[in-house]
Motif scaffolding. Sequence first.
Motif, short mmCIF file in Angstrom:
data_model
loop_
_atom_site.label_atom_id
_atom_site.label_comp_id
_atom_site.label_asym_id
_atom_site.label_seq_id
_atom_site.Cartn_x
_atom_site.Cartn_y
_atom_site.Cartn_z
N ALA A 232 0.84 -1.20 0.00
CA ALA A 232 0.00 0.00 0.00
C ALA A 232 0.87 1.25 0.00
O ALA A 232 0.65 2.18 -0.80
N LEU A 233 1.85 1.30 0.88
CA LEU A 233 2.72 2.47 0.96
C LEU A 233 3.52 2.66 -0.31
O LEU A 233 3.78 3.79 -0.73
N ALA A 234 3.93 1.57 -0.94
CA ALA A 234 4.69 1.65 -2.19
C ALA A 234 3.88 2.32 -3.30
O ALA A 234 4.44 2.88 -4.24
N HIS A 235 2.55 2.25 -3.17
CA HIS A 235 1.67 2.86 -4.17
C HIS A 235 1.05 4.17 -3.67
O HIS A 235 0.09 4.67 -4.25
N GLY A 236 1.61 4.71 -2.58
CA GLY A 236 1.16 6.01 -2.08
C GLY A 236 -0.17 5.98 -1.36
O GLY A 236 -0.82 7.02 -1.22
N LEU A 237 -0.61 4.81 -0.89
CA LEU A 237 -1.90 4.68 -0.22
C LEU A 237 -1.68 4.76 1.29
O LEU A 237 -1.05 3.87 1.88
N LYS A 238 -2.24 5.80 1.92
CA LYS A 238 -1.96 6.06 3.33
C LYS A 238 -3.13 5.72 4.26
O LYS A 238 -2.98 5.76 5.48
N ALA A 239 -4.31 5.45 3.69
CA ALA A 239 -5.46 5.06 4.51
C ALA A 239 -6.36 4.15 3.67
O ALA A 239 -6.41 4.28 2.45
N CYS A 240 -7.03 3.23 4.35
CA CYS A 240 -7.93 2.30 3.65
C CYS A 240 -9.12 1.97 4.54
O CYS A 240 -8.95 1.54 5.68
N TRP A 241 -10.32 2.20 4.01
CA TRP A 241 -11.54 1.85 4.73
C TRP A 241 -12.24 0.76 3.93
O TRP A 241 -12.73 1.01 2.82
N SER A 242 -12.30 -0.43 4.45
CA SER A 242 -12.92 -1.54 3.73
C SER A 242 -14.22 -1.98 4.41
O SER A 242 -14.26 -2.17 5.62
N THR A 243 -15.26 -2.11 3.59
CA THR A 243 -16.59 -2.45 4.10
C THR A 243 -17.17 -3.61 3.29
O THR A 243 -17.00 -3.66 2.07
N THR A 255 -16.30 -6.86 -1.11
CA THR A 255 -15.94 -5.73 -0.25
C THR A 255 -15.78 -4.49 -1.10
O THR A 255 -15.42 -4.56 -2.27
N PHE A 256 -16.05 -3.36 -0.48
CA PHE A 256 -15.85 -2.06 -1.13
C PHE A 256 -14.86 -1.28 -0.29
O PHE A 256 -15.06 -1.13 0.92
N ALA A 257 -13.81 -0.79 -0.92
CA ALA A 257 -12.77 -0.08 -0.17
C ALA A 257 -12.56 1.32 -0.71
O ALA A 257 -12.61 1.55 -1.92
N ILE A 258 -12.32 2.25 0.20
CA ILE A 258 -11.98 3.63 -0.14
C ILE A 258 -10.56 3.89 0.35
O ILE A 258 -10.26 3.69 1.53
N TYR A 259 -9.71 4.30 -0.57
CA TYR A 259 -8.31 4.58 -0.25
C TYR A 259 -8.06 6.08 -0.30
O TYR A 259 -8.67 6.81 -1.09
N TRP A 260 -7.09 6.51 0.52
CA TRP A 260 -6.69 7.92 0.54
C TRP A 260 -5.16 8.00 0.47
O TRP A 260 -4.46 7.09 0.95
N CYS A 261 -4.67 9.09 -0.09
CA CYS A 261 -3.23 9.28 -0.20
C CYS A 261 -2.66 10.02 1.01
O CYS A 261 -1.50 10.47 0.99
N GLU A 262 -3.48 10.14 2.06
CA GLU A 262 -3.03 10.73 3.31
C GLU A 262 -3.85 10.08 4.43
O GLU A 262 -4.94 9.57 4.19
N PRO A 263 -3.32 10.06 5.64
CA PRO A 263 -4.07 9.46 6.76
C PRO A 263 -5.43 10.12 6.91
O PRO A 263 -5.54 11.34 6.83
N ARG A 264 -6.44 9.29 7.15
CA ARG A 264 -7.79 9.86 7.27
C ARG A 264 -8.72 8.86 7.94
O ARG A 264 -8.67 7.66 7.67
N THR A 265 -9.58 9.39 8.81
CA THR A 265 -10.61 8.60 9.50
C THR A 265 -11.97 9.00 8.95
O THR A 265 -12.22 10.19 8.74
N PRO A 266 -12.88 8.06 8.69
CA PRO A 266 -14.19 8.41 8.13
C PRO A 266 -15.02 9.28 9.07
O PRO A 266 -15.06 9.04 10.27
N THR A 267 -15.68 10.27 8.50
CA THR A 267 -16.61 11.11 9.24
C THR A 267 -17.99 10.46 9.21
O THR A 267 -18.20 9.44 8.54
N GLY A 268 -18.93 11.06 9.92
CA GLY A 268 -20.30 10.55 9.87
C GLY A 268 -20.86 10.60 8.46
O GLY A 268 -21.55 9.67 8.02
N GLN A 269 -20.55 11.66 7.71
CA GLN A 269 -20.99 11.77 6.33
C GLN A 269 -20.39 10.68 5.47
O GLN A 269 -21.05 10.11 4.60
N ASP A 270 -19.11 10.39 5.71
CA ASP A 270 -18.45 9.32 4.96
C ASP A 270 -19.14 7.98 5.20
O ASP A 270 -19.34 7.19 4.27
N GLN A 271 -19.50 7.71 6.44
CA GLN A 271 -20.14 6.44 6.78
C GLN A 271 -21.52 6.31 6.12
O GLN A 271 -21.91 5.23 5.68
N ILE A 272 -22.23 7.43 6.04
CA ILE A 272 -23.53 7.40 5.36
C ILE A 272 -23.33 7.09 3.88
O ILE A 272 -24.07 6.28 3.29
#
Length: 310
Positions: A232-243, A255-272
């Motif tokens: 993941a880091l080799a490809h610049g992926l710094k966060a992963c949320w898998s559902t 599974t559906f995954a959302i990746y980010w290029c910087e550290p990030r925690t899902p917000t309430g809007q993201d979870q919706i």
Amino acid sequence: MNSELTFHNIVDGISALVAVLTPDGAVEFVNQQVLDYFGKTLEELKRWASTDAVHSDDLPNVVDVFKRALESGRPYDVELRQRGADGVYRWFHVQGLPVRAPDGRILRWCVLQTDVDERRRAEGLLAGENLILEMTAKGSSLESILEAVCRIVEQTASGCRCSALLFDPSGSTIQQAVAPSLPSSYSSRFPGTPVDREGGPCTAAARRKTQVIVSDVESDTHWDVYGWRTAALAHGLKACWSTTIPGSNGLVLGTFAIYWCEPRTPTGQDQILIEQITHLAAVAIEHKGTRGCCVRTHRSFGNSSTAFPG
């Protein structure tokens, strides 16, 4: 001097984001709400067109609208994404109004910025849902539908990259990876991976039948053992949320995954958003055939000792 102080106090007391510009468009003053949102100094905000304050996809149009307004002296309004201090881009409706002297000269520009992110997200998601349902009804391939699902989320949550992993009919192996914006060198290693193999967030989510959030890949050494963190880091992926994508029978379709290029925690809007999009993906998959039986079969990449699981 006193009038200037009073004016600044009035602007600073407004709860909305307000900026005051000179007649030629230079940033003169912003209220505290602007400083708090962007997490930047006034000097940094004066260089807004050459920083990350405005999303790069929106910047050319914003600059064009702004330039034409200065030339014509007419009010302007535009919608654009602006990066907050938390690194997240949100949609704003920006209105620029000229403040004129009695003789008609422009003394200043007053710029009001209104957060419309929730509305834009809702509009984008509704349009996306209609598109997916239309594609499903017309018999589009499951791969193209899931690619559209990924694109919808990527457009709604600016800056992310998405993947949908589908399992074989037995639910024991990843059969296909749909990831239009992820590097193929990363996503091509998923097909053929056993779901029960210890690995990354996606296989972990499938085994546990629950969401797995890796907010900071770099600092979360738990995934070191399985090789996923390094990849993941080799490809610049710094966060992963898998559902998980749940089937109507209670089984996991993928599974559906959302990746980010910087550290990030899902917000309430993201979870919706995640809840809505995984439901939509489940409807499409089950319409095409339970547990992805209509998905094209891929060969296995690598072997159990070298290919990292999702």
